[in-house]
Design an enzyme around this catalytic site. Structure first.
Site, PDB file in Angstrom:
ATOM      1  CG  PHE A 278      12.010  72.595  17.654  1.00 34.42           C
ATOM      2  CD1 PHE A 278      12.208  73.736  16.468  1.00 34.42           C
ATOM      3  CD2 PHE A 278      12.814  72.768  18.746  1.00 34.42           C
ATOM      4  CE1 PHE A 278      13.164  74.518  16.776  1.00 34.42           C
ATOM      5  CE2 PHE A 278      13.748  73.658  18.990  1.00 34.42           C
ATOM      6  CZ  PHE A 278      13.887  74.415  17.896  1.00 34.42           C
ATOM      7  CD  GLU A 363       0.186  43.088  41.800  1.00 39.00           C
ATOM      8  OE1 GLU A 363      -0.885  42.561  41.800  1.00 39.00           O
ATOM      9  OE2 GLU A 363       0.987  43.145  42.633  1.00 39.00           O
TER      10      GLU A 363
HETATM   11  C1  LIG Z   1      10.728  45.569  42.521  1.00 43.37           C
HETATM   12  C2  LIG Z   1       9.756  44.279  42.576  1.00 43.37           C
HETATM   13  C3  LIG Z   1       8.904  44.001  43.475  1.00 43.37           C
HETATM   14  C4  LIG Z   1       8.195  42.943  43.433  1.00 43.37           C
HETATM   15  N1  LIG Z   1       7.155  42.522  44.298  1.00 43.37           N
HETATM   16  C5  LIG Z   1       6.794  41.226  44.528  1.00 43.37           C
HETATM   17  C6  LIG Z   1       5.720  41.014  45.397  1.00 43.37           C
HETATM   18  O1  LIG Z   1       5.591  41.570  46.524  1.00 43.37           O
HETATM   19  N2  LIG Z   1       5.262  39.566  45.286  1.00 43.37           N
HETATM   20  C7  LIG Z   1       5.551  38.926  44.566  1.00 43.37           C
HETATM   21  O2  LIG Z   1       5.167  37.477  44.661  1.00 43.37           O
HETATM   22  N3  LIG Z   1       6.249  39.077  43.384  1.00 43.37           N
HETATM   23  C8  LIG Z   1       6.932  40.264  43.231  1.00 43.37           C
HETATM   24  N4  LIG Z   1       7.725  40.804  42.423  1.00 43.37           N
HETATM   25  C9  LIG Z   1       8.111  39.873  41.189  1.00 43.37           C
HETATM   26  C10 LIG Z   1       7.172  40.207  39.967  1.00 43.37           C
HETATM   27  O3  LIG Z   1       5.925  39.967  40.329  1.00 43.37           O
HETATM   28  C11 LIG Z   1       7.577  39.397  38.725  1.00 43.37           C
HETATM   29  O4  LIG Z   1       8.931  39.690  38.536  1.00 43.37           O
HETATM   30  C12 LIG Z   1       6.811  38.997  37.646  1.00 43.37           C
HETATM   31  O5  LIG Z   1       5.687  38.382  37.870  1.00 43.37           O
HETATM   32  C13 LIG Z   1       7.433  38.504  36.479  1.00 43.37           C
HETATM   33  O6  LIG Z   1       8.001  37.384  36.916  1.00 43.37           O
HETATM   34  P1  LIG Z   1       9.982  37.123  36.381  1.00 43.37           P
HETATM   35  O7  LIG Z   1      10.396  38.510  36.380  1.00 43.37           O
HETATM   36  O8  LIG Z   1      10.293  36.145  37.210  1.00 43.37           O
HETATM   37  O9  LIG Z   1       9.706  36.637  35.000  1.00 43.37           O
HETATM   38  P2  LIG Z   1       9.636  35.063  34.323  1.00 43.37           P
HETATM   39  O10 LIG Z   1       8.328  34.504  34.836  1.00 43.37           O
HETATM   40  O11 LIG Z   1      10.803  34.622  34.327  1.00 43.37           O
HETATM   41  O12 LIG Z   1       9.432  35.432  32.927  1.00 43.37           O
HETATM   42  C14 LIG Z   1      10.235  36.014  31.900  1.00 43.37           C
HETATM   43  C15 LIG Z   1       9.622  36.656  30.736  1.00 43.37           C
HETATM   44  O13 LIG Z   1       9.215  35.647  30.014  1.00 43.37           O
HETATM   45  C16 LIG Z   1       7.636  35.650  29.614  1.00 43.37           C
HETATM   46  N5  LIG Z   1       6.880  34.734  30.003  1.00 43.37           N
HETATM   47  C17 LIG Z   1       6.718  33.923  30.987  1.00 43.37           C
HETATM   48  N6  LIG Z   1       6.048  32.821  30.748  1.00 43.37           N
HETATM   49  C18 LIG Z   1       5.172  33.056  29.432  1.00 43.37           C
HETATM   50  C19 LIG Z   1       4.195  32.388  28.963  1.00 43.37           C
HETATM   51  N7  LIG Z   1       3.531  31.223  29.065  1.00 43.37           N
HETATM   52  N8  LIG Z   1       3.818  32.983  27.653  1.00 43.37           N
HETATM   53  C20 LIG Z   1       4.288  34.129  27.264  1.00 43.37           C
HETATM   54  N9  LIG Z   1       5.407  35.090  27.895  1.00 43.37           N
HETATM   55  C21 LIG Z   1       5.899  34.393  29.069  1.00 43.37           C
HETATM   56  C22 LIG Z   1       7.076  37.033  30.787  1.00 43.37           C
HETATM   57  O14 LIG Z   1       6.305  37.564  30.279  1.00 43.37           O
HETATM   58  C23 LIG Z   1       8.486  37.673  30.919  1.00 43.37           C
HETATM   59  O15 LIG Z   1       8.648  38.640  30.083  1.00 43.37           O
HETATM   60  C24 LIG Z   1       8.541  41.970  42.324  1.00 43.37           C
HETATM   61  C25 LIG Z   1       9.329  42.278  41.407  1.00 43.37           C
HETATM   62  C26 LIG Z   1      10.107  43.438  41.448  1.00 43.37           C
HETATM   63  C27 LIG Z   1      11.255  43.601  40.427  1.00 43.37           C
END
Ligand SMILES: Cc1cc2nc3c(=O)[nH]c(=O)nc-3n(C[C@H](O)[C@H](O)[C@H](O)COP(=O)(O)OP(=O)(O)OC[C@H]3O[C@@H](n4cnc5c(N)ncnc54)[C@H](O)[C@@H]3O)c2cc1C
Length: 382
Positions: A278, A363
């Site tokens: 398809f 990252e």
């Molecule tokens: C399975 C897993 C493994 C991980 N391993 C590690 C690790 O080994 N070491 C480590 O340090 N971290 C780790 N993390 C954390 C990961 O790096 C973070 O989840 C990520 O950096 C995003 O942070 P947050 O989820 O707290 O989102 P937040 O920082 O709370 O942001 C939430 C949303 O708002 C947006 N946002 C925030 N600020 C801005 C801005 N200024 N402009 C535009 N948009 C914005 C973000 O893009 C996101 O979409 C892990 C996470 C998971 C789920």
């Protein structure tokens, strides 16, 4: 211009692929279901040299280069993203931070163990109240005689409850943002340090993720990396490698989605025909295959630039942004092809669906990659 991989790259791809087919793919679903951290498989991968390619021989590396590293990441990501999460800790941000920023004694002490898989690494930035806003972290490390007294909580840290040695970022001057940030080597046996696993995650359940709590933890003064206040620069130095690595894992999971969708489209019949017949399904498959190949080329180019000693930070960021978003769309495309069977454990698609979201967050989120790419284009990052 030469798009041909060197013999050693083809060889390492074949070796890792074989290892994954024998030791990872048959166990991937079970590990995810039972939240099994496959420590023996990780250690075996280390013994086979899969983490060692970006490191010089004097630290136990194989010096094959960064292209070899992303090929390993791609193959492992294809077999199990949960297992592949260990890669940044064993061959990416954690040991790269040590290689690029630590003194000779620290390199000799920790690098051989991490890249051989004997020691499990970690890289701790994120906290309950700060992740994207790295300069907003609240963990403090205050100098007191011959040690720093560390207090605070790290969250969502890969290998939090299993690591041996890692990199931790803390404020040595809590009144400052970027300039108050410093980087430290931490070891799991430090009194006052506790690692607790986060259970029942949505995906990558076979990867250990959790919090690291510091309660009056004494970190020896000599564990400071570089100088006080250099933490932000140190974090950025390794992220180029971490971003290309997670981009490669995104290619791997996208390829797994392509593999599963193609197999399913060639098996499943509706209206008396294979569903791949398809045209609307063909469009989905064409997008999936093309985006996966485009991602692969971007990742390989970023890695190749690094191997040539050429600037690659922007290319790694673009590769991470494009490949992780493409992987997400590719997994969604594959789930459309699988229809109701997306919800079945008969096929890997349900696992891929749960795992892929991490690629656009880890990252640095896609928003952050977009900001970096746009600022580079605008000339504002100089
Ligand atoms: C399975 C897993 C493994 C991980 N391993 C590690 C690790 O080994 N070491 C480590 O340090 N971290 C780790 N993390 C954390 C990961 O790096 C973070 O989840 C990520 O950096 C995003 O942070 P947050 O989820 O707290 O989102 P937040 O920082 O709370 O942001 C939430 C949303 O708002 C947006 N946002 C925030 N600020 C801005 C801005 N200024 N402009 C535009 N948009 C914005 C973000 O893009 C996101 O979409 C892990 C996470 C998971 C789920």
């Amino acid at each position: 211009m030469n798009f041909q991989l060197e013999t050693e790259h083809i060889q390492i791809r074949e070796t890792v692929r074989k290892f994954c087919l024998n030791e990872v793919t048959p166990n991937a679903e079970e590990w995810e279901k039972n939240e099994t951290f496959p420590v023996d498989t990780i250690k075996k991968a280390g013994q086979l040299g899969f983490f060692a390619s970006s490191f010089p021989e004097e630290y136990g590396g194989t010096n094959l280069g960064f292209l070899a590293n992303v090929i390993v990441a791609e193959e492992m990501g294809r077999a199990s993203l949960g297992l592949a999460c260990c890669l940044n800790m064993q061959s990416g941000t954690c040991p790269m931070t040590i290689l690029l920023n630590c003194n000779e004694e620290q390199k000799q002490k920790y690098l051989p163990g991490i890249i051989s898989g004997e020691l499990l690494g970690c890289f701790a930035v994120s906290e309950p109240n700060a992740a994207t806003d790295v300069a907003g972290i609240e963990t403090k490390a205050i100098l007191a005689d011959d040690h720093y007294l560390m207090n605070g909580t790290k969250m969502w840290i890969t290998h939090a409850s299993v690591f041996d040695v890692g990199i931790c970022f803390a404020k040595t001057d809590p009144t400052q943002r970027h300039k108050g940030l410093s980087a430290f080597i931490i070891t799991s046996d430090m009194p006052g340090l506790t690692g607790n696993p986060e259970k029942d995650k949505l995906g990558v359940r076979s990867s250990d993720t959790g919090e690291i709590v510091f309660e009056d933890c004494k970190v020896p003064k000599e564990n400071l990396i570089g100088e006080e206040g250099q933490g932000f620069k140190i974090a950025e130095s390794a992220l180029t490698y971490g971003r290309a690595n997670i981009a490669a894992r995104s290619v791997g999971i996208a390829q797994a989605a392509v593999d599963s969708a193609i197999q399913y489209a060639n098996e499943r019949e509706q209206f008396g025909k294979k569903i791949g017949f398809f045209q609307m399904n063909k469009q989905i498959i064409a997008d999936m295959v093309t985006n996966t190949e485009a991602s692969r080329l971007m990742v390989y180019r970023a890695a190749w630039l690094q191997d040539q000693g050429l600037p690659s930070a922007n290319e790694s960021t673009m590769a991470k942004f494009f490949a992780s978003e493409a992987a997400l769309q590719t997994v969604i495309g594959a789930s459309k092809i699988h229809g109701a069977y997306t919800y079945s454990s008969e096929y890997p698609i349900a696992r891929l669906y749960r795992d892929v979201m991490l690629m656009t967050a880890g990252e640095g989120t896609s928003n952050i990659q977009r900001i970096i790419i746009a600022n580079n284009a605008l000339g504002w990052n100089k």
